[in-house]
Design an enzyme around this catalytic site. Structure first.
Site, PDB file in Angstrom:
ATOM      1  N   LYS A  45      62.687  -5.060  22.369  1.00 11.47           N
ATOM      2  CA  LYS A  45      62.341  -6.490  22.391  1.00 11.47           C
ATOM      3  C   LYS A  45      61.871  -6.851  23.793  1.00 11.47           C
ATOM      4  CE  LYS A  45      64.242 -11.034  21.140  1.00 11.47           C
ATOM      5  NZ  LYS A  45      65.370 -11.759  20.545  1.00 11.47           N
ATOM      6  N   SER A 120      64.674 -14.547  16.527  1.00  9.53           N
ATOM      7  CA  SER A 120      63.549 -14.389  17.418  1.00  9.53           C
ATOM      8  C   SER A 120      63.082 -12.943  17.576  1.00  9.53           C
ATOM      9  CB  SER A 120      63.898 -14.960  18.795  1.00  9.53           C
ATOM     10  OG  SER A 120      64.940 -14.211  19.376  1.00  9.53           O
ATOM     11  N   SER A 145      69.346 -13.976  16.115  1.00  8.13           N
ATOM     12  CA  SER A 145      68.011 -13.385  16.252  1.00  8.13           C
ATOM     13  C   SER A 145      67.880 -11.943  15.824  1.00  8.13           C
ATOM     14  CB  SER A 145      67.549 -13.482  17.691  1.00  8.13           C
ATOM     15  OG  SER A 145      67.047 -14.746  17.900  1.00  8.13           O
TER      16      SER A 145
HETATM   17  N1  GLN Z   1      67.290 -19.356  16.253  1.00 11.38           N
HETATM   18  C1  GLN Z   1      68.275 -19.463  17.287  1.00 11.38           C
HETATM   19  C2  GLN Z   1      67.737 -20.241  18.455  1.00 11.38           C
HETATM   20  O1  GLN Z   1      66.628 -20.631  18.411  1.00 11.38           O
HETATM   21  C3  GLN Z   1      68.754 -18.113  17.704  1.00 11.38           C
HETATM   22  C4  GLN Z   1      67.812 -17.376  18.544  1.00 11.38           C
HETATM   23  C5  GLN Z   1      68.375 -16.136  19.164  1.00 11.38           C
HETATM   24  O2  GLN Z   1      69.390 -15.597  18.700  1.00 11.38           O
HETATM   25  N2  GLN Z   1      67.776 -15.705  20.254  1.00 11.38           N
HETATM   26  O3  GLN Z   1      68.410 -20.482  19.394  1.00 11.38           O
END
Ligand code: GLN
Length: 447
Positions: A45, A120, A145
């Site tokens: 990532k 994400s 995410s």
């Molecule tokens: N969707 C969540 C957020 O926007 C989690 C994102 C993540 O785990 N990086 O914060």
């Protein structure tokens, strides 16, 4: 796997922000070394630092940033012979649930190009679904995410306990929540990768000192029965077809599980508590990207410092990053800390305790991973910010608690994957892997 094929695939699906053009040569060199990961390819990532490979965290403000060092997890993979093939697309700094907030273009769902990958870590999930079994994705979760895109793309996604894997070299979103994890299409590969990347790191104070179990050995000795809790708050109001799939999967392994319905009433506070904690921490962590030491710069530095920061930050941060900086700064502002942040922290402790109590009764908590299947890009475009945040309703509580979880692809609805979410007590990753292996053996995982 070769470079040309990877580039072609990426033109179609946009799962990589950067491809490592030297990976074939590196693989050739690694082959002869007989190290545990020497035949394996890793995508990483883009918020995890990789020496010599551009690392943007999905943000324009870090475009052209080439780290001079590897994150600890990456260093351990390379030392074990693993090859890094590229950096995967993600929502900017991890801000999102659909990967549509990526400054370099959103990755596309491998099962349907009109649909999102989830976020994400969308690029990592997409690459895992498309590439051969010798590919593993190193990903990250703050509030879901890993689980969300694993569910939407139909792969296995493991989020370890907070502190199990060092965060050194991970570009922070919310430091008290961020966890590096793994996606793959095989349990054994996840187990071995975890064994290699987990464990104390002198460079990172929150990395746990607990010894790392031999996960492969643990897979050889699974328990005869798993005690499972199904919390009613995780099925009420969720698409009945998805709930049905989860319950049916448990029925198919009824010889190996004992299921009890429970209630986790604190669940209803998880979403606001998560977004208060996450935004407060994110706004603090992003303060360093101001065009001086970190982030893009301007040639002209003839303005006062605040005007200069404003110019850089306005130009290079995306819309969602700006929203979170503004909200997070407000949450932390003088006079409000008791109203928001401290209250949220107290409720976070209650959520942790509620999970701890549940695990006195059971080995695993099972739920659907996401309340729906992967939506289309045009559906996501129409969502308000609040509706965006609500997509995380099932994943934020375990992430706030810091317990480990795994999303498993158990079935499809009209060709689109559905994820089953298993959560375990702190540092009980082996139970998740053993349970996942049971589903794998019973041929209940569908890719
Ligand atoms: N969707 C969540 C957020 O926007 C989690 C994102 C993540 O785990 N990086 O914060």
């Amino acid at each position: 796997m070769n470079l040309f094929e990877l580039q072609k695939l990426n033109e179609k699906y946009k799962c990589f922000i950067t491809i490592n053009k030297n990976f074939e040569q590196e693989a050739e060199l690694s082959k002869s070394t007989q190290k545990p990961l020497s035949k394996w390819y890793f995508s990483v990532k883009d918020n995890i630092c990789t020496a010599g490979l551009q690392t943007t965290a999905g943000s324009k403000i870090l475009e052209n940033y080439i780290p001079s060092f590897d994150a600890t997890a990456i260093k351990r993979i390379k030392n074990a012979g693993g090859i890094i093939i590229g950096k995967t697309a993600q929502d900017e700094f991890g801000f999102g649930s659909f990967s549509t907030n990526c400054a370099f273009g959103a990755p596309k769902n491998p099962h349907s190009l009109e649909r999102v990958t989830g976020g994400s870590s969308g690029g990592g999930a997409c690459a895992t679904a498309l590439l051969e079994d010798n590919h593993i994705a190193i990903v990250e979760s703050t509030g879901g995410s890993i689980s969300c895109p694993a569910s939407f793309c139909g792969v296995i996604g493991l989020t370890p306990t907070y502190g199990r894997v060092s965060r050194f070299g991970l570009i922070d979103y919310a430091s008290s929540l961020d966890k590096i994890g793994i996606m793959a299409k095989s349990i054994e590969k996840i187990a071995l990768t975890l064994q290699i990347i987990a464990g104390k790191d002198e460079k990172e104070a929150t990395s746990s000192e607990l010894p790392v179990p031999n996960y492969l050995e643990k897979l050889k000795k699974p328990p005869k029965k798993f005690k499972i809790c199904l919390p009613k708050e995780y099925v009420e109001g969720i698409d009945p077809k998805i709930v049905e799939i989860i319950k049916n999967t448990l029925k198919k392994i009824s010889d190996f599980v004992e299921v009890e319905e429970i209630s986790l009433p604190m669940t209803k506070y998880a979403l606001p508590v998560y977004y208060i904690c996450a935004m407060a921490e994110a706004s603090t962590n992003l303060a360093k990207f101001c065009g001086l030491r970190y982030g893009m710069e301007s040639e002209k530095k003839d303005k006062k410092y605040d005007a200069y920061f404003t110019e850089i930050r306005s130009k290079y941060f995306g819309e969602e990053a700006k929203r979170r900086i503004i909200l997070g700064t407000f949450i932390r502002s003088e006079g409000y800390e008791r109203k928001f942040y401290l209250r949220a922290m107290k409720i976070r402790t209650l959520i942790i305790n509620e999970f701890k109590n549940a695990f006195k009764k059971c080995d695993l908590i099972i739920a659907p991973t996401m309340p729906f299947i992967a939506p289309c890009f045009d559906e996501v475009e129409k969502l308000t910010p609040l509706q965006n945040y609500q997509a995380d309703i099932l994943t934020v509580a375990p992430n706030l608690a810091g317990i480990p979880m795994i999303s498993l692809p158990v079935e499809k609805i009209s060709g689109l994957p559905v994820g089953l979410h298993a959560m375990a007590n702190f540092f009980n990753e082996e139970k998740l892997l053993q349970f996942a292996q049971l589903l794998e053996k019973e041929k209940l995982l569908v890719f």
